[in-house]
Design a protein around this motif. Sequence first.
Motif, short mmCIF file in Angstrom:
data_model
loop_
_atom_site.label_atom_id
_atom_site.label_comp_id
_atom_site.label_asym_id
_atom_site.label_seq_id
_atom_site.Cartn_x
_atom_site.Cartn_y
_atom_site.Cartn_z
N ALA A 52 0.83 -1.22 0.00
CA ALA A 52 0.00 0.00 0.00
C ALA A 52 0.86 1.26 0.00
CB ALA A 52 -0.93 -0.01 1.22
N ALA A 53 1.92 1.26 0.80
CA ALA A 53 2.82 2.42 0.84
C ALA A 53 3.53 2.59 -0.50
CB ALA A 53 3.84 2.25 1.96
N SER A 54 3.90 1.48 -1.12
CA SER A 54 4.58 1.54 -2.42
C SER A 54 3.66 2.11 -3.49
CB SER A 54 5.06 0.14 -2.83
OG SER A 54 6.03 -0.34 -1.93
N VAL A 55 2.39 1.73 -3.46
CA VAL A 55 1.42 2.27 -4.42
C VAL A 55 1.29 3.79 -4.23
CG1 VAL A 55 -1.02 2.31 -5.07
CG2 VAL A 55 0.13 0.13 -4.69
N ALA A 56 1.21 4.24 -2.97
CA ALA A 56 1.10 5.67 -2.69
C ALA A 56 2.35 6.42 -3.17
CB ALA A 56 0.87 5.91 -1.21
N LEU A 57 3.53 5.84 -2.92
CA LEU A 57 4.77 6.47 -3.37
C LEU A 57 4.84 6.55 -4.89
CD1 LEU A 57 7.29 4.89 -0.84
CD2 LEU A 57 6.92 7.34 -1.18
N SER A 58 4.39 5.51 -5.54
CA SER A 58 4.38 5.51 -7.00
C SER A 58 3.41 6.55 -7.55
CB SER A 58 4.02 4.12 -7.52
OG SER A 58 4.09 4.06 -8.92
N THR A 59 2.25 6.66 -6.91
CA THR A 59 1.26 7.66 -7.33
C THR A 59 1.83 9.06 -7.23
OG1 THR A 59 -0.55 6.22 -6.60
CG2 THR A 59 -1.04 8.57 -6.86
N LEU A 60 2.52 9.34 -6.14
CA LEU A 60 3.09 10.67 -5.92
C LEU A 60 4.35 10.89 -6.75
CD1 LEU A 60 2.68 10.64 -2.06
CD2 LEU A 60 1.60 12.33 -3.55
N GLY A 61 5.22 9.90 -6.77
CA GLY A 61 6.55 10.07 -7.35
C GLY A 61 6.58 10.16 -8.86
N THR A 62 5.55 9.66 -9.53
CA THR A 62 5.54 9.71 -10.99
C THR A 62 4.71 10.86 -11.53
OG1 THR A 62 3.74 8.08 -11.04
CG2 THR A 62 5.99 7.24 -11.24
N VAL A 63 4.45 11.85 -10.72
CA VAL A 63 3.67 13.02 -11.16
C VAL A 63 4.29 13.69 -12.37
CG1 VAL A 63 4.84 14.46 -9.43
CG2 VAL A 63 2.71 15.25 -10.47
N GLY A 64 5.62 13.71 -12.42
CA GLY A 64 6.30 14.39 -13.51
C GLY A 64 6.00 13.82 -14.88
N LEU A 65 5.60 12.55 -14.94
CA LEU A 65 5.28 11.93 -16.22
C LEU A 65 3.96 12.43 -16.77
CD1 LEU A 65 6.24 8.21 -15.47
CD2 LEU A 65 7.72 10.13 -16.08
N TRP A 66 3.08 12.88 -15.87
CA TRP A 66 1.74 13.31 -16.29
C TRP A 66 1.60 14.83 -16.29
CZ3 TRP A 66 -0.13 9.08 -18.19
CH2 TRP A 66 0.19 7.86 -17.61
N GLY A 67 2.28 15.49 -15.35
CA GLY A 67 2.12 16.94 -15.23
C GLY A 67 2.60 17.68 -16.46
N VAL A 68 3.73 17.27 -17.01
CA VAL A 68 4.28 17.97 -18.17
C VAL A 68 3.36 17.86 -19.38
CG1 VAL A 68 5.66 15.99 -18.99
CG2 VAL A 68 6.39 18.34 -19.50
N VAL A 69 2.63 16.75 -19.49
CA VAL A 69 1.70 16.57 -20.62
C VAL A 69 0.55 17.57 -20.53
CG1 VAL A 69 0.11 14.96 -21.72
CG2 VAL A 69 2.30 14.14 -20.85
N VAL A 70 0.04 17.79 -19.33
CA VAL A 70 -1.10 18.68 -19.15
C VAL A 70 -0.71 20.14 -19.40
CG1 VAL A 70 -2.83 19.50 -17.50
CG2 VAL A 70 -2.17 17.09 -17.52
N ILE A 71 0.52 20.51 -19.04
CA ILE A 71 0.92 21.91 -19.20
C ILE A 71 1.58 22.19 -20.55
CG2 ILE A 71 1.20 22.19 -16.71
CD1 ILE A 71 4.26 22.17 -17.23
N PHE A 72 1.59 21.20 -21.45
CA PHE A 72 2.17 21.41 -22.78
C PHE A 72 1.71 22.73 -23.43
CE2 PHE A 72 3.68 17.14 -24.78
CZ PHE A 72 4.86 17.24 -24.05
N PRO A 73 0.38 22.96 -23.55
CA PRO A 73 -0.05 24.20 -24.24
C PRO A 73 0.46 25.46 -23.55
CG PRO A 73 -1.87 22.63 -24.08
CD PRO A 73 -0.77 22.10 -23.21
#
Length: 400
Positions: free
Chosen positions: A14-35
């Motif tokens: 469960a802790a690993s899932v939470a860390l993965s959810t938080l730690g990989t934000v950079g993979l998704w955030g940059v896509v949203v702010i592209f424009p």
Amino acid sequence: MHGVDSRYAWWRLAASVALSTLGTVGLWGVVVIFPAVQADFHATRAEVSFSYTMTMLGFGAGSMLLGRLIDTRGAFFTMLLSAALVAAGHALAALAPSLWLFSVAQGVLIGFGSGAAFIPLVADTSHWFAKRRGLAMAICASGNYIGGALWPKIIDLLGRDYDWRTTYIVIAVICFVAMVPLCFVLRPRLPVVKGATALPAPHSTRALGLSPNGLQALLAIAGLGCCVAMAMPQVHIVAYCVDLGYGTARGSDMLSIMTACGVVSRIASGWIADKIGGIKTLLLSSTLQAIALLGYLVSDSMVSLYLVSALFGLFQGGIIPSYGVIVREYFPPKEAGARMGIAISATIVGMALGGWMGGKMFDLTGSYHAAFINGIVWNALNGAVIWWLLIRQNRRLVFA
């Protein structure tokens, strides 16, 4: 108390899932702010797509190097380092005066630090489960997609009140404050089973008639193919929706739906892999992904894009965890983190290449039609490699 298949193993998961959810934000955030980034730096679509390419290249390097680190130093130290890199990376990216420096921060800090929050954590999880190893690994890998379902909407909401730079500062604070306490759950080291650090692999690469490095190379080729294809919708769906006049919010919705459905398919793929093995599960997921990509070729209405995005998530979510299952089936446990890191790094290079290729083809043709066709061709390469491995596996079983 801290043994294989124990209650602690599930809390650790469960802790690993939470860390993965938080730690990989950079993979998704940059896509949203592209424009927003494209407008801020007056860049082309290919130029802004390069920041995603840098992120994925850093992610690939982090998967390999931090995968080796998690094998030697353990998950606690490795994830503390990851938290510091991800937080610092977002803070520095927010201050970048040029697109080039923004891309460097995305790759060297955010991407590299995020590398520990995915496959190295999956490798660590694999040592703590025996009866439901495939399922546990798939659940851990789902953390990345849970982040993909949550972060685009969070960033879109923040973007309505703040610019992208302020949004990145907020992300930096959230990641550091939330990730550090979770790291302490991972302090116990690998369990001891009959004098070994983990349960042995059920097969060896000889079962496929291949050397260890030979199988590793084939998995890398397959990973490159599947993820060039996977990158097209994941990286460009927001920009695609903006181009069609539907806006950033609709694109973020589709990305969230895509990744939410990916969580379902990742968990389901873990259950399937426990039944039929990693190679067959990978071939099934790859075939379904190709079908979903064909759907994008004939879809440009809002309703059809929502539907195809949901199907894409449901169909392709099992691909990445399957590589981890194959590694644990055919390689020694002590090599799990490094071997998985290498295998997944190839998929990450595929994501980086596919993201850039999609943007380049858009700049050349003015549409994403050619980019989707390109993804289907690369997907066929993945299917050919995995089909060949499956044939060798079946022949060896017949003549064993």
